[in-house]
Design an enzyme around this catalytic site. Structure first.
Site, PDB file in Angstrom:
ATOM      1  N   ASN A  89      29.828  38.450   1.244  1.00 14.09           N
ATOM      2  CA  ASN A  89      30.969  39.319   1.548  1.00 14.09           C
ATOM      3  C   ASN A  89      30.732  40.792   1.225  1.00 14.09           C
ATOM      4  OD1 ASN A  89      31.194  39.121  -1.190  1.00 14.09           O
ATOM      5  ND2 ASN A  89      33.278  38.337  -1.213  1.00 14.09           N
TER       6      ASN A  89
ATOM      7  N   LYS B 241      26.504  44.816  -2.216  1.00 11.91           N
ATOM      8  CA  LYS B 241      25.801  43.599  -2.612  1.00 11.91           C
ATOM      9  C   LYS B 241      24.489  43.448  -1.825  1.00 11.91           C
ATOM     10  CE  LYS B 241      29.925  41.024  -4.126  1.00 11.91           C
ATOM     11  NZ  LYS B 241      30.778  39.825  -3.822  1.00 11.91           N
TER      12      LYS B 241
ATOM     13  N   PHE C 268      31.287  27.673  -7.417  1.00 11.93           N
ATOM     14  CA  PHE C 268      30.424  28.626  -6.717  1.00 11.93           C
ATOM     15  C   PHE C 268      29.631  29.523  -7.652  1.00 11.93           C
ATOM     16  CE2 PHE C 268      34.676  30.524  -7.109  1.00 11.93           C
ATOM     17  CZ  PHE C 268      34.384  31.766  -7.674  1.00 11.93           C
TER      18      PHE C 268
ATOM     19  N   THR D 268      38.700  38.622  -0.193  1.00 14.46           N
ATOM     20  CA  THR D 268      37.441  38.046  -0.669  1.00 14.46           C
ATOM     21  C   THR D 268      36.725  37.266   0.439  1.00 14.46           C
ATOM     22  OG1 THR D 268      38.453  37.864  -2.856  1.00 14.46           O
ATOM     23  CG2 THR D 268      36.438  36.596  -2.484  1.00 14.46           C
TER      24      THR D 268
ATOM     25  N   ARG E 277      34.836  43.918   4.842  1.00 14.37           N
ATOM     26  CA  ARG E 277      34.474  42.498   4.877  1.00 14.37           C
ATOM     27  C   ARG E 277      34.766  41.868   6.241  1.00 14.37           C
ATOM     28  NH1 ARG E 277      36.532  41.123  -1.292  1.00 14.37           N
ATOM     29  NH2 ARG E 277      34.487  41.211  -2.301  1.00 14.37           N
TER      30      ARG E 277
ATOM     31  N   HIS F 231      31.547  44.621  -3.690  1.00 12.05           N
ATOM     32  CA  HIS F 231      32.372  44.342  -4.861  1.00 12.05           C
ATOM     33  C   HIS F 231      33.193  45.581  -5.184  1.00 12.05           C
ATOM     34  CE1 HIS F 231      33.634  43.239  -8.933  1.00 12.05           C
ATOM     35  NE2 HIS F 231      33.321  44.474  -9.255  1.00 12.05           N
TER      36      HIS F 231
ATOM     37  N   TYR G  97      29.964  38.542 -13.982  1.00 14.83           N
ATOM     38  CA  TYR G  97      30.739  37.465 -13.370  1.00 14.83           C
ATOM     39  C   TYR G  97      31.120  36.367 -14.364  1.00 14.83           C
ATOM     40  CZ  TYR G  97      30.254  39.380  -8.636  1.00 14.83           C
ATOM     41  OH  TYR G  97      30.353  40.160  -7.511  1.00 14.83           O
TER      42      TYR G  97
ATOM     43  N   GLU H 198      33.604  47.314 -16.233  1.00 17.78           N
ATOM     44  CA  GLU H 198      32.490  47.218 -15.274  1.00 17.78           C
ATOM     45  C   GLU H 198      31.717  48.530 -15.171  1.00 17.78           C
ATOM     46  OE1 GLU H 198      34.544  43.762 -12.452  1.00 17.78           O
ATOM     47  OE2 GLU H 198      34.264  45.770 -11.649  1.00 17.78           O
TER      48      GLU H 198
ATOM     49  N   ARG I 201      39.997  48.263  -2.905  1.00 21.11           N
ATOM     50  CA  ARG I 201      40.233  46.839  -2.605  1.00 21.11           C
ATOM     51  C   ARG I 201      40.803  46.669  -1.194  1.00 21.11           C
ATOM     52  NH1 ARG I 201      38.284  42.792  -5.959  1.00 21.11           N
ATOM     53  NH2 ARG I 201      39.963  41.475  -5.156  1.00 21.11           N
TER      54      ARG I 201
HETATM   55  P1  IDP Z   1      36.488  39.599  -5.244  1.00 22.79           P
HETATM   56  O1  IDP Z   1      35.025  39.922  -5.066  1.00 22.79           O
HETATM   57  O2  IDP Z   1      37.252  39.805  -3.964  1.00 22.79           O
HETATM   58  O3  IDP Z   1      37.114  40.292  -6.417  1.00 22.79           O
HETATM   59  P2  IDP Z   1      36.487  37.168  -6.859  1.00 22.79           P
HETATM   60  O4  IDP Z   1      37.496  36.074  -6.770  1.00 22.79           O
HETATM   61  O5  IDP Z   1      36.500  38.048  -8.066  1.00 22.79           O
HETATM   62  O6  IDP Z   1      36.590  38.025  -5.509  1.00 22.79           O
HETATM   63  O7  IDP Z   1      35.052  36.467  -6.743  1.00 22.79           O
HETATM   64  C1  IDP Z   1      33.882  37.181  -7.011  1.00 22.79           C
HETATM   65  C2  IDP Z   1      32.858  36.845  -5.953  1.00 22.79           C
HETATM   66  O8  IDP Z   1      32.513  35.470  -6.054  1.00 22.79           O
HETATM   67  C3  IDP Z   1      33.332  37.023  -4.503  1.00 22.79           C
HETATM   68  O9  IDP Z   1      33.246  38.350  -4.029  1.00 22.79           O
HETATM   69  C4  IDP Z   1      32.386  36.093  -3.773  1.00 22.79           C
HETATM   70  O10 IDP Z   1      31.095  36.724  -3.645  1.00 22.79           O
HETATM   71  C5  IDP Z   1      32.259  34.943  -4.763  1.00 22.79           C
HETATM   72  N1  IDP Z   1      33.262  33.887  -4.501  1.00 22.79           N
HETATM   73  C6  IDP Z   1      34.560  33.905  -4.850  1.00 22.79           C
HETATM   74  N2  IDP Z   1      35.190  32.773  -4.469  1.00 22.79           N
HETATM   75  C7  IDP Z   1      34.246  32.016  -3.865  1.00 22.79           C
HETATM   76  C8  IDP Z   1      34.265  30.692  -3.249  1.00 22.79           C
HETATM   77  O11 IDP Z   1      35.289  30.015  -3.187  1.00 22.79           O
HETATM   78  N3  IDP Z   1      33.084  30.274  -2.735  1.00 22.79           N
HETATM   79  C9  IDP Z   1      31.938  31.000  -2.790  1.00 22.79           C
HETATM   80  N4  IDP Z   1      31.865  32.229  -3.358  1.00 22.79           N
HETATM   81  C10 IDP Z   1      33.009  32.738  -3.887  1.00 22.79           C
HETATM   82 MG    MG Z   2      36.786  40.093  -8.483  1.00 21.03          MG
END
Ligand code: IDP
Ligand code: MG
Length: 149
Positions: free
Chosen positions: A112, A9, A57, A91, A102, A115, A49, A126, A85
């Protein structure tokens, strides 16, 4: 063999952590089969997304992922999706296990670093979103016989 989409990212690119991410996945034994540096467009960000549309968010997430270049990659190997993962960590970096990308480099869920696809269907969709079939290289790696059974 399983394939998964990985993105360094914008924060990972800006902080000079592309090599760190690649190095960890290489050392794990996964094989890189596609890679490019791109700027994610608004449209692509929304496609990627889309499942988070409507969440509090979402707008911030779109702003984050389009804020600077990213490195998109496809990694291949047995169980590559889950393996990536686990190497990424949870996350929220605050909850990620020590030793994960992370946890080792992150403090905030909004920054974070990485991805990784979360399942076979999302991985397939994807990869198609970011790469044409011609951009993926099926290659023989000379170390494969020392890594695989
Ligand atoms: P992942 O990246 O671990 O698969 P997802 O739930 O798919 O997590 O969320 C996608 C991305 O959205 C996360 O990597 C993060 O950048 C952002 N994100 C997810 N949940 C939150 C939140 O509660 N607050 C702010 N950003 C979030
Ligand atoms: Mg995800």
């Amino acid at each position: 063999m399983e394939r998964t989409l990985v993105i360094c990212k914008p924060d990972a690119v800006q902080r000079g952590l592309i090599g760190e991410v690649i190095s960890r996945l290489e050392r794990r034994g996964l094989k890189l089969v596609g890679m490019k540096l791109i700027a994610i467009s608004q449209e692509l960000a929304h496609q990627h997304y889309g499942v988070h549309e409507g969440k509090p968010f979402f707008e911030n997430l779109i702003r984050y992922i389009t804020s600077a270049p990213v490195v998109v990659m496809v990694w291949q190997g047995p169980g590559a999706i889950a393996l990536v993962r686990r190497t990424m960590g949870s996350t929220n970096p605050q909850e990620a296990a020590p030793g994960t990308i992370r946890a080792d480099f992150g403090l905030y869920i909004e920054r974070n670093l990485i991805h990784g696809s979360d399942g076979p269907e999302t991985a397939e969709a994807e990869i198609k979103l970011y790469f044409t079939p011609e951009e993926l290289v099926d290659w023989e790696r000379s170390t494969d016989r020392w890594i695989s059974r």
